[in-house]
Design an enzyme around this catalytic site. Structure first.
Site, mmCIF file in Angstrom:
data_model
loop_
_atom_site.group_PDB
_atom_site.id
_atom_site.type_symbol
_atom_site.label_atom_id
_atom_site.label_comp_id
_atom_site.label_asym_id
_atom_site.label_seq_id
_atom_site.Cartn_x
_atom_site.Cartn_y
_atom_site.Cartn_z
ATOM 1 N N ASP A 149 -8.038 2.102 56.186
ATOM 2 C CA ASP A 149 -8.775 1.083 55.447
ATOM 3 C C ASP A 149 -9.785 0.347 56.330
ATOM 4 O OD1 ASP A 149 -7.010 1.764 53.460
ATOM 5 O OD2 ASP A 149 -6.364 -0.286 53.027
ATOM 6 N N ASP A 150 -10.756 -0.274 55.659
ATOM 7 C CA ASP A 150 -11.632 -1.326 56.188
ATOM 8 C C ASP A 150 -12.861 -0.855 56.952
ATOM 9 O OD1 ASP A 150 -9.875 -3.052 55.052
ATOM 10 O OD2 ASP A 150 -9.067 -3.861 56.910
ATOM 11 N N HIS A 199 -12.823 0.684 48.773
ATOM 12 C CA HIS A 199 -12.002 -0.479 49.140
ATOM 13 C C HIS A 199 -12.713 -1.775 48.757
ATOM 14 C CE1 HIS A 199 -8.445 -2.035 50.967
ATOM 15 N NE2 HIS A 199 -9.009 -2.526 52.047
ATOM 16 N N HIS A 203 -13.884 -7.119 49.754
ATOM 17 C CA HIS A 203 -12.460 -7.273 50.087
ATOM 18 C C HIS A 203 -11.823 -8.555 49.538
ATOM 19 C CE1 HIS A 203 -8.771 -6.941 52.520
ATOM 20 N NE2 HIS A 203 -9.137 -5.692 52.740
ATOM 21 N N TYR A 241 -5.450 -5.924 49.975
ATOM 22 C CA TYR A 241 -4.148 -6.598 49.955
ATOM 23 C C TYR A 241 -3.161 -5.941 48.993
ATOM 24 C CZ TYR A 241 -7.637 -10.027 51.429
ATOM 25 O OH TYR A 241 -8.717 -10.641 52.026
ATOM 26 N N HIS A 305 -5.273 1.141 59.496
ATOM 27 C CA HIS A 305 -6.617 0.581 59.500
ATOM 28 C C HIS A 305 -7.460 1.126 60.646
ATOM 29 C CE1 HIS A 305 -4.189 -2.292 57.198
ATOM 30 N NE2 HIS A 305 -5.309 -2.628 56.589
#
Length: 376
Positions: A149-150, A199, A203, A241, A305
């Site tokens: 992720d991210d 994603h 966020h 989350y 991540h």
């Protein structure tokens, strides 16, 4: 629960993430089919006037490439009318549950108004570990679904080099803001033909957003991936989350054809570079050792991540344990065999038309020149 504010000016800096959740156990399950059948092509939502999947898109990182996309937070202004038309049609058809928005005081876990149980069939919040059929929490037996992720961020580069060196492929759940801020890193993952999933743009806790805001968070991100990958439309998204409910997942499914992905294990690796850190490399290594040497049913979907050098390092340190214990490692987006994108099998396959929500439609079969998943 610490939260992260991801602005385009802060994306390469240290950012916080939501508090991790305990290991997933099967919670309250809903009826096997909670959404209505769809019959609209998702491709029309992303097609620019006069263009099609064969269009020559602007090069990643150029002003033409980023023109028209939000400069910071996802905006509902200037969204393509087709997105709002699709949302309105889904609402009118009763496909979007009428659930009130949650609230997040102090950016803690979202809560709902009195009378709305997050564990109920009506709400079924994944933040509270309510499981909805159709969402992805687990991998098949013996499978380790690789995803991160991210990104894209500067720390991503070492991860991409490691994956390529070891002939591995992964799914990257990208943030729209980070794609705009780090075009060179985005170009690298496009070049290596890994899978790109959604994603959101900025966020947020998605259940705190209005219907139109949910559309903006998903739509802008999908469109940027579409324009950066030769017209491919992502099939998967992971809510920041892990925050999703029946309303949000219905918008993702009905408007954009997206499958919601959560996870069944979480290392807290996002906190490794926080001050103070929420975990340590030793603790992450111990968790990985336990999971990777344990039962292979269900398969593993570990939340990891590409947020920091330490997070990337924790994956690379655990990788030999994955190999030694015989896990079948596969990009999460390819583990179901349907294809990483709604209109293409993967990054090497031709881009073709497909209908949203039709389980009989699959991307073209692989051939010897487009095999991206390696047998192990």
């Amino acid at each position: 629960m610490p939260a992260r504010f991801t602005s385009a000016l802060l994306l390469a800096a240290t950012v916080a993430h939501a508090s991790v959740y305990p290991a997933h156990t099967d919670g309250e399950r809903l009826p096997s089919r909670w959404y209505h059948e769809e019959d609209h092509p998702v491709h029309s939502l992303f097609r620019r006037a006069g263009s099609n999947d064969g269009v020559a898109y602007a090069a990643i990182g150029t002003p033409e490439w980023s023109a028209g996309f939000p400069a910071d937070l996802a905006t509902t202004a200037n969204m393509p009318p087709a997105w709002l038309t699709a949302l309105s049609s889904a609402v009118t058809a009763g496909k979007i549950p009428d659930i009130p928005l949650s609230t997040s005081s102090g950016q803690e876990s979202p809560t709902y108004p009195s009378g709305y149980d997050p564990y109920s069939v009506t709400v079924c919040s994944s933040t509270y570990k309510c499981v909805t059929p159709g969402d992805i929490w687990d991998a098949p037996t013996g499978v380790l679904a690789l995803s991160f992720d991210d990104g894209p961020l500067p720390a991503s580069t070492a991860l991409y080099d490691f994956l390529a060196k070891n002939n591995e492929r992964a799914t990257h759940f990208f943030i729209g803001q980070n794609m705009i801020a780090n075009p060179t890193v985005l170009q690298a993952v496009v070049n290596m033909q890994d899978d790109i999933a959604i994603h959101t743009w900025s966020h947020p806790f998605m259940t705190t957003k209005s219907n139109e805001e949910v559309v903006a968070e998903l739509g802008w991100s999908m469109w940027l991936v579409h324009n950066s990958t030769g017209g491919r439309i992502p099939r998967f998204w992971r809510p920041p989350y892990g925050d999703c409910d029946m309303r949000v997942r219905a918008i993702a499914k009905e408007v954009f054809g997206l499958v919601t992905v959560i996870w069944n294990q979480d290392t807290d690796d996002w906190t490794l570079d926080q001050n103070p850190p929420g975990t340590t490399l030793d603790k992450v290594a111990a968790q990985m050792q336990t999971w990777l040497t344990g039962p292979k049913t269900p398969g593993l979907v570990i939340l990891e991540h590409e947020l920091s050098d330490l997070a990337v390092s924790s994956f690379m340190s655990a990788y030999p344990v994955m190999v030694a214990n015989g896990w079948k490692r596969v990009s999460l987006a390819q583990m179901d065999g349907l294809g990483s994108y709604l209109n293409a099998l993967d990054a090497a396959s031709p881009v073709t038309l497909a209908q949203v929500g039709d389980p009989n439609i699959k991307a073209p079969a692989r051939n010897n020149t487009t095999t991206l998943v390696k047998a192990r």
